[in-house]
Design an enzyme around this catalytic site. Structure first.
Site, PDB file in Angstrom:
ATOM      1  N   GLN A  72       0.815  -1.217   0.000  1.00  0.00           N
ATOM      2  CA  GLN A  72       0.000   0.000   0.000  1.00  0.00           C
ATOM      3  C   GLN A  72       0.849   1.266   0.000  1.00  0.00           C
ATOM      4  O   GLN A  72       2.007   1.248   0.418  1.00  0.00           O
ATOM      5  CB  GLN A  72      -0.911   0.017   1.228  1.00  0.00           C
ATOM      6  N   HIS A  73       0.239   2.342  -0.422  1.00  0.00           N
ATOM      7  CA  HIS A  73       0.720   3.716  -0.253  1.00  0.00           C
ATOM      8  C   HIS A  73       1.852   4.146  -1.182  1.00  0.00           C
ATOM      9  O   HIS A  73       2.079   5.350  -1.335  1.00  0.00           O
ATOM     10  CB  HIS A  73       1.193   3.974   1.179  1.00  0.00           C
ATOM     11  N   ASP A 226      -2.106  -4.723  -0.167  1.00  0.00           N
ATOM     12  CA  ASP A 226      -1.687  -5.948   0.509  1.00  0.00           C
ATOM     13  C   ASP A 226      -2.563  -6.323   1.698  1.00  0.00           C
ATOM     14  O   ASP A 226      -2.886  -7.505   1.879  1.00  0.00           O
ATOM     15  CB  ASP A 226      -0.216  -5.875   0.925  1.00  0.00           C
TER      16      ASP A 226
END
Length: 472
Positions: A72-73, A226
């Protein structure tokens, strides 16, 4: 004998790419592969593609659908032609700590962010990285911003063209800081707030949508972040909380309603099924134990034995913020040991304090989910750190719930494979795949209230010190 329908799930994580080829009906793993990623917080996405080619080599014959579960991110900036213009800035890069403070203030404070997107940004979030990169040379060439799983999915598509047709999903979009799970829509004004101008954003695909086709003829599912993939792989039920001890520590649960925590402890993410995934994340988890073991001159097995056989930590407290920290929001912090005496400076006591410190941080995370109205009947303990006997034995008391141990598996890749099977089936709900659960180490009786109170008191009193940048 009926020929198996095969699907592939990919975990494009911080450390490696993992590929599982599964039976679409049962989820049984029939083939698997893995390849490492560079150990860095800023990475050329080409490294992920290289790892995919190595990990998937020889595995894809007969695969009918594939989905990507991505870290993520991470921020991937692209130009009009779809070329990467800056190394991807990963979730665990804390360079945007000052940018985070700026953005929170500019929108009107934590409450304004929680209302807008269900989460208060921390340096992990993509929106803060966009502000951090805004004044760099590469930013001038940027035409689009996407996430790691978005980039990999688009790269897999046989008919990709520039930045046209890039997709994401609710689960991963909810970690950007510019998409609202409550309204299922982008807040493009927040992109402009962070970057100073608009950028193209991926289309948010449906949970079971087929978004393209690969060059080897497989359907491409939407993919997800994820944590959402792990929740799908674990088939989380109401009352379940997954607590994962990997590079980071996470506690998350499915919810039928969106959450918005103005304290910033709970990120109000979406899941991969159309519901929600409130989540608390720490930067420090399994590596707290490996680092402490190294300091003590012990291998992990000996460290674990020392921690589980110790008479206790005797008031020794370890704040395990070795790489800075995301929750609590202390990006500049370091680890701290309090209570050193000649009596407590013993390997077994230090080992126990490390495990207790790790679990106290995660216990705060589970309590934050409770404070959002989520029931906690059962904790599913997973990740590399969950193999620790000491963690298993101490977790029930410190987390305040029954603890079960899903059998070790690549749950992010497994969840992505389950999503691929769902997209392939065209059904209204994901296929039912069994998740084997084992028994953890017998629980140790400890004074959990005192351990947690000591941890909380040390954190409260030293927080001003930990908030200041450490002068190395």
């Amino acid at each position: 004998m009926t020929e198996l329908r095969l699907v592939a799930g990919v975990d494009c994580s911080t450390q490696a790419t993992k590929v599982l080829v599964c039976d679409a009906e049962t989820g049984a793993v029939v083939r698997e592969g893995r390849a490492p990623h560079p150990d860095a917080t800023q990475v050329d996405p080409a490294e992920w593609w290289k790892a995919w080619e190595i990990a998937s080599d020889g595995l894809l014959d007969g695969v009918q659908a594939v989905a990507i579960g991505g870290q993520q991110h991470g921020m991937v900036l692209l130009d009009d032609a779809g070329e990467v213009v800056h190394p991807a800035v990963l979730w665990n890069d804390t360079s945007s700590a000052d940018a985070t403070t700026e953005l929170i203030t500019e929108l009107g404070g934590p409450e304004a962010w929680a209302e807008a997107v269900g989460s208060v940004p921390v340096p992990s979030f993509t929106v803060t990285k966009l502000r951090w990169v805004r004044d760099k040379e590469a930013a001038r060439r940027a035409a689009a911003v996407v996430l790691p799983h978005d980039w990999m999915t688009h790269r897999l598509a046989a008919d990709r063209s520039g930045i046209e047709g890039i997709t994401t999903d609710r689960g991963d979009a909810s970690g950007t800081g510019w998409w609202s799970p409550a309204t299922n829509s982008y807040r493009t004004d927040l992109v402009e707030l962070a970057f100073g101008r608009q950028l193209a954003l991926p289309r948010v695909a449906g949970p079971a949508e087929i978004v393209g086709q690969t060059s080897f003829g497989a359907a491409l599912a939407a993919g997800t972040g994820d944590n959402a993939a792990a929740a799908l792989g674990l088939d989380l039920q109401p009352g379940d909380v997954a607590v994962s001890l990997g590079t980071s520590g996470t506690a998350f649960a499915r919810s039928t309603h969106p959450t918005a925590d103005p304290t910033g402890l709970v990120a109000g993410f979406a899941d991969a099924t159309g519901e929600y995934l409130p989540l608390v994340c720490t930067l420090n988890a399994a590596r707290v134990m490996s680092a402490t073991a190294q300091m003590l001159g012990l291998d992990l097995s000996a460290f674990d034995e020392a921690a589980i056989t110790s008479a206790g930590s005797d008031g020794l407290v370890l704040l395990p913020f070795l790489d800075g920290e995301r929750t609590p929001d202390l990006p500049h912090s370091t680890g701290l040991i309090y209570g050193l005496t000649r009596a407590t400076m013993q390997p077994a006591t230090m080992a126990r304090a490390a495990v207790e410190g790790l679990l106290c941080g995660l216990a705060d995370a589970v309590d934050a989910l409770r404070d959002q109205g989520l029931p906690v009947h059962r904790v599913l303990l997973l990740g590399g750190g969950a193999r620790s006997r000491a963690v298993q034995a101490l977790a029930p008391a410190l987390l305040g719930a029954e603890v079960v141990l899903p059998e070790p598996a690549e749950y992010v890749a497994l969840g992505a494979a389950r999503q691929a099977a769902w997209a392939l089936s065209g059904a209204a709900t994901p296929p039912t795949w069994q998740v084997p659960v084992g028994k953890p180490e017998p629980a140790i009786t400890v004074d959990a209230a005192t351990i947690r109170a000591n941890y909380g008191q040390v954190l409260t009193k030293t927080r001003p010190l930990l908030a200041d940048p450490y002068n190395r």
